[in-house]
Design a protein around this motif. Structure first.
Motif, mmCIF file in Angstrom:
data_model
loop_
_atom_site.group_PDB
_atom_site.id
_atom_site.type_symbol
_atom_site.label_atom_id
_atom_site.label_comp_id
_atom_site.label_asym_id
_atom_site.label_seq_id
_atom_site.Cartn_x
_atom_site.Cartn_y
_atom_site.Cartn_z
ATOM 1 N N THR A 10 5.703 -19.088 -4.870
ATOM 2 C CA THR A 10 5.426 -19.923 -6.220
ATOM 3 C C THR A 10 5.318 -21.185 -5.945
ATOM 4 O O THR A 10 4.416 -21.842 -6.337
ATOM 5 N N GLU A 11 6.068 -21.707 -5.065
ATOM 6 C CA GLU A 11 5.960 -23.245 -4.668
ATOM 7 C C GLU A 11 4.460 -23.440 -4.014
ATOM 8 O O GLU A 11 3.813 -24.541 -4.565
ATOM 9 N N GLU A 28 1.584 -25.876 -5.708
ATOM 10 C CA GLU A 28 1.118 -26.939 -4.989
ATOM 11 C C GLU A 28 -0.571 -26.847 -4.690
ATOM 12 O O GLU A 28 -0.883 -28.075 -4.982
ATOM 13 N N TYR A 29 -0.809 -25.816 -4.560
ATOM 14 C CA TYR A 29 -2.401 -25.830 -4.372
ATOM 15 C C TYR A 29 -3.124 -25.612 -5.676
ATOM 16 O O TYR A 29 -4.450 -25.392 -5.473
ATOM 17 N N GLY A 72 -5.466 -25.715 -8.431
ATOM 18 C CA GLY A 72 -6.523 -26.888 -8.823
ATOM 19 C C GLY A 72 -6.966 -27.405 -7.550
ATOM 20 O O GLY A 72 -8.336 -28.018 -7.809
ATOM 21 N N THR A 73 -6.336 -27.749 -6.504
ATOM 22 C CA THR A 73 -7.115 -28.343 -5.474
ATOM 23 C C THR A 73 -7.751 -27.373 -4.529
ATOM 24 O O THR A 73 -7.412 -25.978 -4.442
ATOM 25 N N ASP A 74 -8.941 -27.971 -4.239
ATOM 26 C CA ASP A 74 -9.838 -26.735 -3.721
ATOM 27 C C ASP A 74 -9.689 -26.801 -2.151
ATOM 28 O O ASP A 74 -10.218 -27.536 -1.388
ATOM 29 N N ARG A 75 -8.713 -25.851 -1.886
ATOM 30 C CA ARG A 75 -8.161 -25.753 -0.485
ATOM 31 C C ARG A 75 -8.948 -25.281 0.370
ATOM 32 O O ARG A 75 -9.274 -25.948 1.607
ATOM 33 N N GLY A 76 -9.635 -24.111 0.246
ATOM 34 C CA GLY A 76 -10.510 -23.728 1.159
ATOM 35 C C GLY A 76 -10.120 -23.219 2.232
ATOM 36 O O GLY A 76 -8.592 -22.922 2.001
ATOM 37 N N GLY A 77 -10.686 -22.549 3.116
ATOM 38 C CA GLY A 77 -10.044 -21.800 4.581
ATOM 39 C C GLY A 77 -9.541 -20.482 4.018
ATOM 40 O O GLY A 77 -9.240 -20.041 3.017
ATOM 41 N N ALA A 78 -8.563 -20.042 4.922
ATOM 42 C CA ALA A 78 -7.958 -18.641 4.736
ATOM 43 C C ALA A 78 -6.960 -18.769 3.863
ATOM 44 O O ALA A 78 -6.648 -17.767 2.878
ATOM 45 N N ILE A 110 -6.449 -16.578 0.410
ATOM 46 C CA ILE A 110 -5.427 -15.830 -0.028
ATOM 47 C C ILE A 110 -4.910 -16.242 -1.461
ATOM 48 O O ILE A 110 -4.632 -15.233 -2.162
ATOM 49 N N LEU A 111 -4.747 -17.478 -1.473
ATOM 50 C CA LEU A 111 -4.188 -17.928 -2.822
ATOM 51 C C LEU A 111 -5.042 -17.590 -3.929
ATOM 52 O O LEU A 111 -4.483 -17.170 -5.206
ATOM 53 N N GLU A 112 -6.311 -17.765 -3.664
ATOM 54 C CA GLU A 112 -7.409 -17.318 -4.900
ATOM 55 C C GLU A 112 -7.169 -15.813 -5.031
ATOM 56 O O GLU A 112 -7.207 -15.557 -6.347
ATOM 57 N N LEU A 113 -7.181 -15.325 -4.008
ATOM 58 C CA LEU A 113 -7.279 -13.598 -4.242
ATOM 59 C C LEU A 113 -5.634 -13.448 -4.881
ATOM 60 O O LEU A 113 -5.724 -12.572 -5.978
ATOM 61 N N ASN A 114 -4.873 -14.092 -4.524
ATOM 62 C CA ASN A 114 -3.454 -13.801 -5.235
ATOM 63 C C ASN A 114 -3.428 -13.931 -6.813
ATOM 64 O O ASN A 114 -3.101 -13.325 -7.724
ATOM 65 N N ALA A 115 -4.108 -15.168 -7.053
ATOM 66 C CA ALA A 115 -4.211 -15.546 -8.377
ATOM 67 C C ALA A 115 -5.105 -14.787 -9.282
ATOM 68 O O ALA A 115 -4.728 -14.562 -10.414
ATOM 69 N N SER A 116 -5.866 -14.062 -8.756
ATOM 70 C CA SER A 116 -6.989 -13.290 -9.344
ATOM 71 C C SER A 116 -6.184 -11.894 -9.612
ATOM 72 O O SER A 116 -6.579 -11.039 -10.393
ATOM 73 N N MET A 117 -4.997 -11.643 -8.779
ATOM 74 C CA MET A 117 -4.609 -10.284 -8.804
ATOM 75 C C MET A 117 -3.328 -10.674 -9.749
ATOM 76 O O MET A 117 -2.329 -9.772 -9.953
ATOM 77 N N GLY A 118 -3.116 -11.705 -10.428
ATOM 78 C CA GLY A 118 -2.067 -12.027 -11.278
ATOM 79 C C GLY A 118 -0.663 -12.199 -10.461
ATOM 80 O O GLY A 118 0.235 -11.913 -10.924
#
Lengths: 346, 381
Positions: free
Chosen positions: B211-212, B216-217, B219-225, B229-237
């Protein structure tokens, strides 16, 4: 040879000495040892002792014959059979099949050798995979060795089932639908699939009803005749061994104590252990049976972890002398074709 | 072929009457009526949750989407009991939809966003025509819709969690049991060590950690692996990290069970027979061991499914499960905290709880039935 199989009782006596000499040796086992280590320790395991299941066994099996291997439970008969087939890798010693050393074979070479030698198992309930149909079980050796097309395999399976006296339509059934005798036939069909010339039969009839035993033994004899098979027949049923085997080797505590042609061994046992073993066989003649003297051995078989010094039978032998407690007796040919390992016989 | 004492002749017409192990298992399974009903319930819940988007679209689930929602009654017809100057005090999130819910099921206040007031409705039978069937949450979302969508999370966690732990445990146990010796010893000591780790504490800590990171990330366009993963996780709720957290330790019991099964079968003569014909280790594992050991593992995993579902519910209840806004039964149960407690909002608790219990119960009965069906001792009875 084929005569001998049809009438197993006729070849004893004078002719038998010549019998061994002009036969081709198919399998030669020399000083074979198989020790199972006993380990101890939680993370790092040390070997603390070893079970000497087979401890220096030597014998020859001639082409086309049936060699019986008898002895009481735990004497190393089955281990010997499995070590010959390289199901257990031997600790020491050599196993030569048709002149080729096989105990050092690995990988593909060993796989090719397995086409020559097969095994029949004791427990017909445990030796067939319950999740495979009969057709798949019998075809497995062909699939493993990549022999034939699917269609050819199916034909071969049908022929094999017929050969062991089963209906070829059984291919789609599963092992649990069959009786013990039928299952043993399925196992036999599987071991014949690769056209082997040598078969180790590990107590193939001990788990069957007496009436079924005769059927399976007759089948084994017929197949030997038809296919020119050589058997190493491991058993503890002495009368069945007498009926089926040309020669018999008696094992005690990981060693062979006596080898002879079967009639010779049954009529003239020389080793005290063989004498005790044979005295336990009932005779189907009331007057003889009445006079039969059972030799009751004292004590139990010593642990194979720590076998006695000298002759390993010395703890129970009725005729042991001092030398038996010092020196291990060699297996010596005392009569033509009759080998005994006993200080008192020589 | 004349063979002395050959097998009894079997007529060829019997050839079709084959009994395979799986057919036998199905026959035994059908005997357990509770298990059959449970299987039916599970299939129903599955199809409902999977087709949830379709149901919503058709207006069958979410009153907001259907015509019913547009027939919002004139607020003038509803007796105003109490008017609040600020909708924020009666609803957290005023949306431009019509977050009305059924007064006859709860003592909830109603909010009219357009007119910016809320009121306590007086009992009026025909209100059912336009309100949500089971009410809504504090954000004005249909409770029934949420329950069905929440089933997606629970079933995904239960079924995927069990499948994952089955696969990992099976492979681990097969390798340890089959190769034995030093490898087995080392692998089992690792498992012993993992048994010493408190499961729930580890899962909670991992979820706090995830969660932390996500926060932390955000909104920041972190990119990379990691960004991916964070994006995928967010899209899976938040489900991805939940799987990871649940999966770290859930397989160890299964690995032990699989190893024990392998040890029981490894020394069977049919395995030795396969070796004697020259079958490779791979073939022995896949063809001879796996089909024989899989039964008890499937039973164990089916019985473990409620455990995964409950863990997810618990994590979502304490706010460490799925991301806020993703419907989940655990999160729905925790809604009772936002809604004024037990006494005024009992039904809020009842709906997701019943769904949770029904699902867990069904998996338990299903596991029971599978145990009977896959027990080799009962075969042929």
């Amino acid at each position: 040879m084929s005569e001998a199989v049809r009438e197993p009782h006729t070849y004893a006596g004078g002719a038998s000495a010549a019998y061994a000499k002009d036969k081709e040796v198919l399998l030669e086992v020399t000083d074979l040892k198989k020790y199972f280590p006993i380990k101890s320790g939680i993370v790092i395991q040390r070997e603390v002792a070893a079970v000497k299941a087979v401890d220096g066994v030597s014998f020859k099996v001639y082409k086309g014959e049936t060699l019986g291997l008898v002895g009481e439970s735990g004497c190393g008969k089955s281990t010997t059979g499995r070590t010959i087939l390289q199901l257990y890798r031997p600790t020491a010693g050599s196993v030569k099949y048709a002149g080729q050393e096989i105990s050092t074979l690995k990988g593909e070479a060993l796989r090719r050798m397995r086409r020559e030698m097969q095994m029949i198992f004791q427990d017909p309930y445990a030796s067939l995979n319950p999740r495979m149909s009969v057709g798949r079980i019998v075809a497995e050796p062909l699939v493993v060795h990549n022999i034939g097309t699917k269609k050819e395999r199916e034909e071969r399976v049908a022929a094999l089932l017929e050969m062991v006296g089963l209906n070829p339509y059984f291919v789609r059934r599963y092992p649990h639908e069959f009786s013990g005798g039928q299952r043993q036939r399925i196992g036999l069909a599987r071991s014949l699939a690769l056209n082997p010339s040598f078969i180790v039969a590990d107590e193939p009839i001990s788990a069957l009803d007496v009436s079924i035993q005769a059927q399976v033994v007759n089948l084994l004899q017929r197949l030997q005749e038809e296919l020119g098979l050589t058997y190493l027949f491991i058993a503890h049923d002495l009368s069945m061994v007498r009926h089926l085997c040309n020669r018999v080797a008696v094992m005690y505590l990981g060693k062979i104590v006596e080898v002879a042609e079967s009639e010779e061994l049954y009529t003239n046992p020389l080793h005290p252990y063989t004498q005790a073993l044979l005295s336990a066989v009932p005779v189907p003649d009331p007057s003889v049976e009445e006079r039969r003297q059972r030799i009751i051995l004292k004590g139990d078989v010593p642990s194979p972890i720590n076998p006695p010094k000298g002759c390993n039978f010395n703890t129970r032998c009725p005729v042991s002398v001092d030398v038996c407690f010092d020196t291990e007796p060699e297996l010596v040919e005392v009569l033509p074709g009759h080998w005994v390992a006993c200080h008192r016989v020589i | 072929m004349a063979v002395a004492g050959s097998a009894a002749p079997i007529s060829l017409t019997e050839e079709e009457r084959t009994s395979t192990p799986w057919r036998d298992a199905w026959r035994l399974f059908r005997r357990n009526k509770a298990a059959v009903v449970a299987l039916g319930v599970i299939i129903t819940i599955f199809s409902l949750t999977i087709s949830a988007p379709l149901l919503t679209h058709l207006g069958l689930l979410d009153a907001r989407a259907g015509d019913a929602a547009r027939h919002v009654i004139n607020p003038a017809n509803v007796p105003q009991v109490d008017v609040y100057p600020d909708p924020g005090t009666c609803a957290r999130d005023g949306q431009d939809q019509n977050p009305y819910w059924c007064g006859w099921l709860s003592d909830e206040i109603l909010v009219d966003v357009q007119n910016k007031y809320c009121y306590r409705p007086a009992p009026e039978p025909d209100r059912q025509q336009w309100c949500y069937l089971l009410g809504g949450d504090s954000s004005g979302r249909d409770w029934l819709t949420q329950t069905v969508y929440g089933g997606q999370v629970s079933l995904a966690v239960g079924v995927l969690g069990a499948t994952m732990s089955l696969i990992v445990g099976l492979i681990y146990g097969l390798v340890a049991g089959f190769y034995g010796g030093r490898i087995d010893n080392l692998m089992m000591r690792i498992i012993d060590f993992m048994y010493g780790v408190p499961y729930l504490v580890l899962v909670i800590l991992l979820q706090v950690f995830f969660t932390e990171i996500s926060r932390e990330y955000r909104g920041t366009d972190r990119g990379g692996a990691i960004g991916l993963i964070l994006e995928l996780n967010a899209s899976m709720g938040g489900l991805l990290f939940l799987f990871v957290a649940l999966g770290t330790l859930s397989w160890i019991g299964m690995a032990r069970l699989a190893r024990g099964q392998v040890l029981a079968y490894r020394e069977k003569e049919f395995v030795e027979a396969a070796r004697a014909v020259g079958a490779s280790d791979r073939r022995i594992i896949l063809v001879h061991l796996m089909p024989n050991i899989i039964g008890p593992l499937i039973v164990a995993e089916t019985l473990a499914v409620p455990g995964y579902i409950f863990t997810e519910a618990f994590l979502s209840f304490i706010g460490l499960g799925v991301q806020p806004g993703t419907p989940s039964w655990g999160a729905m149960i925790s809604e009772v905290r936002n809604r004024g407690g037990f006494f005024s909002n009992r039904f809020i608790l009842i709906v997701p709880s019943v769904a949770l219990v029904l699902t867990a119960l069904s998996f338990n009965f299903l596991g029971d039935g599978l145990r009977d069906a896959l027990d080799p001792r009962l075969r042929g009875t």
